[in-house]
Scaffold this active site. Structure first.
Site, PDB file in Angstrom:
ATOM      1  N   LYS A 142       0.845  -1.225  -0.087  1.00  0.00           N
ATOM      2  CA  LYS A 142       0.123  -0.229  -0.151  1.00  0.00           C
ATOM      3  C   LYS A 142       1.011   1.300   0.175  1.00  0.00           C
ATOM      4  O   LYS A 142       0.148   2.398  -0.456  1.00  0.00           O
ATOM      5  CB  LYS A 142      -0.968   0.273   1.546  1.00  0.00           C
ATOM      6  CG  LYS A 142      -1.978  -1.183   1.075  1.00  0.00           C
ATOM      7  CD  LYS A 142      -2.578  -1.053  -0.349  1.00  0.00           C
ATOM      8  CE  LYS A 142      -4.153  -2.357  -0.206  1.00  0.00           C
ATOM      9  NZ  LYS A 142      -3.954  -2.939  -0.029  1.00  0.00           N
ATOM     10  N   SER A 160     -11.749  -2.488   2.182  1.00  0.00           N
ATOM     11  CA  SER A 160     -11.949  -4.454   3.057  1.00  0.00           C
ATOM     12  C   SER A 160     -12.469  -4.301   3.565  1.00  0.00           C
ATOM     13  O   SER A 160     -13.487  -3.831   3.687  1.00  0.00           O
ATOM     14  CB  SER A 160     -10.533  -3.600   3.755  1.00  0.00           C
ATOM     15  OG  SER A 160      -9.926  -2.221   3.757  1.00  0.00           O
ATOM     16  N   CYS A 197     -15.263  -6.608   2.443  1.00  0.00           N
ATOM     17  CA  CYS A 197     -16.779  -6.489   1.256  1.00  0.00           C
ATOM     18  C   CYS A 197     -16.617  -7.908   0.657  1.00  0.00           C
ATOM     19  O   CYS A 197     -17.041  -7.978  -0.060  1.00  0.00           O
ATOM     20  CB  CYS A 197     -16.290  -5.055   0.256  1.00  0.00           C
ATOM     21  SG  CYS A 197     -17.065  -3.065   1.643  1.00  0.00           S
ATOM     22  N   GLY A 198     -15.418  -8.697   0.982  1.00  0.00           N
ATOM     23  CA  GLY A 198     -16.046  -9.745   0.001  1.00  0.00           C
ATOM     24  C   GLY A 198     -14.941  -9.790  -0.715  1.00  0.00           C
ATOM     25  O   GLY A 198     -14.512 -10.631  -1.886  1.00  0.00           O
ATOM     26  N   LYS A 199     -14.077  -9.252  -1.588  1.00  0.00           N
ATOM     27  CA  LYS A 199     -13.094  -8.383  -2.199  1.00  0.00           C
ATOM     28  C   LYS A 199     -11.777 -10.160  -2.502  1.00  0.00           C
ATOM     29  O   LYS A 199     -12.139 -10.725  -3.683  1.00  0.00           O
ATOM     30  CB  LYS A 199     -12.295  -7.894  -2.033  1.00  0.00           C
ATOM     31  CG  LYS A 199     -11.241  -7.305  -3.702  1.00  0.00           C
ATOM     32  CD  LYS A 199     -10.259  -5.956  -3.525  1.00  0.00           C
ATOM     33  CE  LYS A 199      -9.076  -5.589  -3.551  1.00  0.00           C
ATOM     34  NZ  LYS A 199      -8.335  -4.862  -2.705  1.00  0.00           N
ATOM     35  N   ASP A 227      -5.338  -7.802  -4.192  1.00  0.00           N
ATOM     36  CA  ASP A 227      -5.306  -6.516  -3.898  1.00  0.00           C
ATOM     37  C   ASP A 227      -4.819  -5.901  -4.998  1.00  0.00           C
ATOM     38  O   ASP A 227      -5.513  -4.994  -5.054  1.00  0.00           O
ATOM     39  CB  ASP A 227      -4.738  -6.885  -2.883  1.00  0.00           C
ATOM     40  CG  ASP A 227      -5.151  -5.849  -2.124  1.00  0.00           C
ATOM     41  OD1 ASP A 227      -6.185  -5.056  -1.638  1.00  0.00           O
ATOM     42  OD2 ASP A 227      -3.759  -5.162  -1.289  1.00  0.00           O
TER      43      ASP A 227
HETATM   44  C1  SPV Z   1      -6.271  -3.309   2.793  1.00  0.00           C
HETATM   45  O1  SPV Z   1      -7.059  -3.155   4.097  1.00  0.00           O
HETATM   46  O2  SPV Z   1      -6.585  -3.080   2.242  1.00  0.00           O
HETATM   47  C2  SPV Z   1      -5.656  -4.459   2.361  1.00  0.00           C
HETATM   48  C3  SPV Z   1      -4.652  -5.303   3.726  1.00  0.00           C
HETATM   49  O3  SPV Z   1      -4.987  -4.929   1.890  1.00  0.00           O
HETATM   50  S1  SPV Z   1      -3.481  -3.747   3.880  1.00  0.00           S
HETATM   51  O4  SPV Z   1      -2.571  -4.147   2.960  1.00  0.00           O
HETATM   52  O5  SPV Z   1      -3.534  -3.632   5.079  1.00  0.00           O
HETATM   53  O6  SPV Z   1      -3.729  -2.416   3.272  1.00  0.00           O
HETATM   54 MN    MN Z   2      -6.023  -3.983  -0.408  1.00  0.00          MN
END
Ligand code: SPV
Ligand code: MN
EC number: 4.1.1.32
Length: 624
Positions: free
Chosen positions: A229, A270, A272-274, A289
């Protein structure tokens, strides 16, 4: 002293040689600067060799950041009790003085750089620093973006080896041409449980101009795994500047009739079923992701940015998620984080089998009924507990698509929200702009455990990207709308909602119904079935769903269930338009097209309301 000379003095000869082999002065300068600032006791440079990867794995255990579990390849890692999710408040985009970007937590660049450099001075003292090279997207392709990660956490480096394609040879190949992203991470001082101690000094600062991200005093993957992220903030900006899309989307193959393969992307906030959609066992996962989408000869082509999964483990059970279950119970290389461990076995909340009443978890020694300092009962595993595993471990991974240098042609793009009262389970947009505006840009969910803060609040989250936005939302949407012009063959756009309820709060769908919606969308991409036109897009016909429910789930789908699920809830839709429109009006610099599309949708809804009333049965619309 030049950077290379500094590195020669500072590193063991063997490590220095690995750096020297990459002909890139910008890289040398970056490494010299941050090795000097973080001041580790030693430095290890990872090439793409198996030995170097193995070294990182071993160190994660030696340094106590991971512990081996009973099954081969399995380890457990704990983040600090208060370091279990992305820290939105202390994640900041560094911008020039006076610049403000709506929805984006910004900070004056100079001030931020000064603060983070102070926090990071000598932060790796006494520790080993890992220098790792990876690429985003398939290697040596139009998607490839090289990245270098510095981290004093073997767990972070290990996670990245599982999640990303190795990039040392790419750096060597590209030399001075490499336009790379940079990540500097330190978990900071560790406590006796090997978790970050100075949480008050936790900072995640994103320097757009230098394409560098700094992360300090945290371990949770969403805050530390640079290529996930953190890189995403940087690639969104690159995409907007260069006219492609960098999205918070899964990429999957849905198998149609007669062996037809159709690829879909899906953006869902996050929880929501992805992930569970991307992992439906009879379809094929390419990524869960992040997806890059580019135009190639008028086609929208997508590629997974990653090659592994950092997935939520809560709720994973044998019946609903047979594939993940099998992956998690086989001797694959897996890091379990923040789960309950007893006798070397991992357990998590809602796994569908009885779990031990004591063991070790993210709070240390744990027993049923244990309370934290705030008096809250501590569940067996954290809600945001995760597993980290390579896609190769999945029997249904489409590995050919994963490594395809030209990616795959995207047939459909899905936006998945979480609302109890508005969106039907599935519907199709009239066209690109209608989908981008009323589905993507209007996406709403409820806040969940993936970020720190209160849960269950309705949250505006366009394209599921709000947490990661690094540019003005208006520029982001303009780029999205413009992207259509490059396309000769346009993906269809769909919206789904797995969380619809009736007036009494009962769920209207079962967990696996989404598998049916996917098959319907696949047929729609190819024009194989008709649909019912509603004021808010096309919805499935009962007969088609009835057949698909039987075929896919061997279930009898009742007319009354269909009618409840697909009734168009006009007041709720109108209220949603009001909400969304107001948000965008207040923001400013939004493409005018967005308001036009919303206005047309409102007109259609009002007209239908006049004719049919507030709640419109799909059967009424079908007849007309
Ligand atoms: C999300 O929260 O959208 C994730 C996990 O995929 S994180 O790496 O924490 O963003
Ligand atoms: Mn994510």
């Amino acid at each position: 002293m030049g950077p290379l000379e500094y590195l020669k003095n500072r590193l063991d000869p063997e490590q220095f040689e690995k750096i020297k082999a990459i002909d890139n002065p910008e890289l040398h300068e970056f490494l010299a600067k941050y090795i000097d600032l973080l001041n580790p006791a030693k430095v290890f440079v990872c090439t793409d060799s198996k030995e170097d990867e193995e070294y990182v794995r071993r160190k994660a255990i030696e340094y106590g950041e991971e512990k081996p579990l009973a099954m081969d390849g399995h380890t457990v890692h704990y983040d600090g009790y208060y370091d279990q999710a992305r820290d939105k408040a202390r994640t900041k985009i560094l911008v020039p003085k006076g610049v403000e970007i709506p929805f984006v937590n910004t900070m004056d660049r100079e001030e931020g750089l000064k603060e983070i450099h102070e926090i990071m001075r000598d932060i790796a003292k006494g520790k080993e620093l890992f220098v790792c090279f990876f690429v985003l997207g398939p290697k040596n392709s139009i998607f490839t973006i090289p990245a270098v990660q510095l981290t004093d956490s073997a767990y972070v480096a290990h996670s990245e080896f599982i999640l990303y394609r190795k990039g040392y040879e790419e750096f060597k190949r590209l030399g001075r041409e490499a336009k790379f992203l940079k990540f500097v991470h330190s978990a900071g001082e560790l406590d006796e449980r090997k978790t970050s101690k100075n949480i008050d000094k936790r900072r995640i600062y994103i320097d757009l101009e230098g394409e560098t991200v700094y992360s300090a005093n945290t371990q949770y993957g969403g805050n530390t795994i640079g290529l996930k992220k953190l890189a995403f903030r940087l690639t969104i900006r690159r995409a907007v500047q260069e006219g492609w899309l960098s999205e918070h989307m899964f990429l999957m193959r849905v198998n149609g009739p007669n062996g037809r393969k159709t690829y879909f992307t899906g953006a869902y906030p996050s929880m929501c079923g992805k992930t569970s959609t991307a992992m439906i066992s009879w379809e094929n996962i390419v990524g869960d992701d992040l997806t890059f989408i580019v135009d190639m000869k008028g086609e929208a082509r997508g590629a997974n940015v990653e090659k592994g999964v950092f997935g939520i483990i809560q709720g994973v059970n044998q019946e609903d998620d047979p594939i993940i279950w099998e992956v998690l119970h086989s001797p694959n290389e897996i890091i379990f984080s923040n789960v309950l461990v007893k006798d070397g076995k991992p357990y998590w909340n809602d796994m569908g089998i009885p779990i031990p009443e004591e063991g070790e978890n993210h709070s240390g020694k744990w027993w049923k009924g244990k309370k934290d300092a705030e008096g809250n009962e501590i569940p067996p595993s954290h809600k945001n507990a995760r597993f980290t595993v390579s896609l190769e471990a999945f029997p249904n991974a489409d590995l050919e698509a994963l490594e395809a240098p030209c990616g795959v042609r995207i047939g459909g793009m899905i936006f998945g929200g979480r609302d109890a009262d508005t969106w039907p389970p599935v519907r199709e947009a009239f066209d690109w702009a209608h989908g981008v505006v009323t589905m993507g840009a209007a996406l709403e969910s409820e806040t969940t455990a993936a970020t720190l803060g209160k849960e269950g609040v309705r949250a505006f989250n366009p394209m599921a990207i709000l947490d990661f936005l690094s540019v003005h939302i208006g520029d982001y949407l303009r780029n999205y709308l413009e992207f259509e012009k490059k396309l000769r063959i346009k993906p269809k756009i769909f919206a789904v909602n797995y969380f619809l309820r009736d007036k009494d709060g009962n769920w209207l769908n079962h967990k696996l119904d989404k598998a049916v919606w996917l098959k319907w969308m696949e047929l729609r991409v190819h024009g194989d079935v008709d649909a019912i036109e509603t004021p808010v897009g096309y919805i499935p016909k009962y007969e088609d769903l009835k057949r698909l429910f039987k075929e896919v789930l061997n279930k009898d789908y009742r007319r009354e269930d269909y009618e409840k699920q697909f009734t168009i809830r006009v007041p709720e839709f109108l209220a949603k338009i009001e909400r969304i429109e107001k948000i965008y009006r207040d923001v400013g610099n939004i493409p005018e097209e967005l308001f036009k599309v919303l206005e047309k949708e409102r007109e259609r809804l009002l007209k239908a309301k006049e004719k049919y009333g507030d709640y419109i049965s799909p059967f009424q619309l079908e007849k007309s």
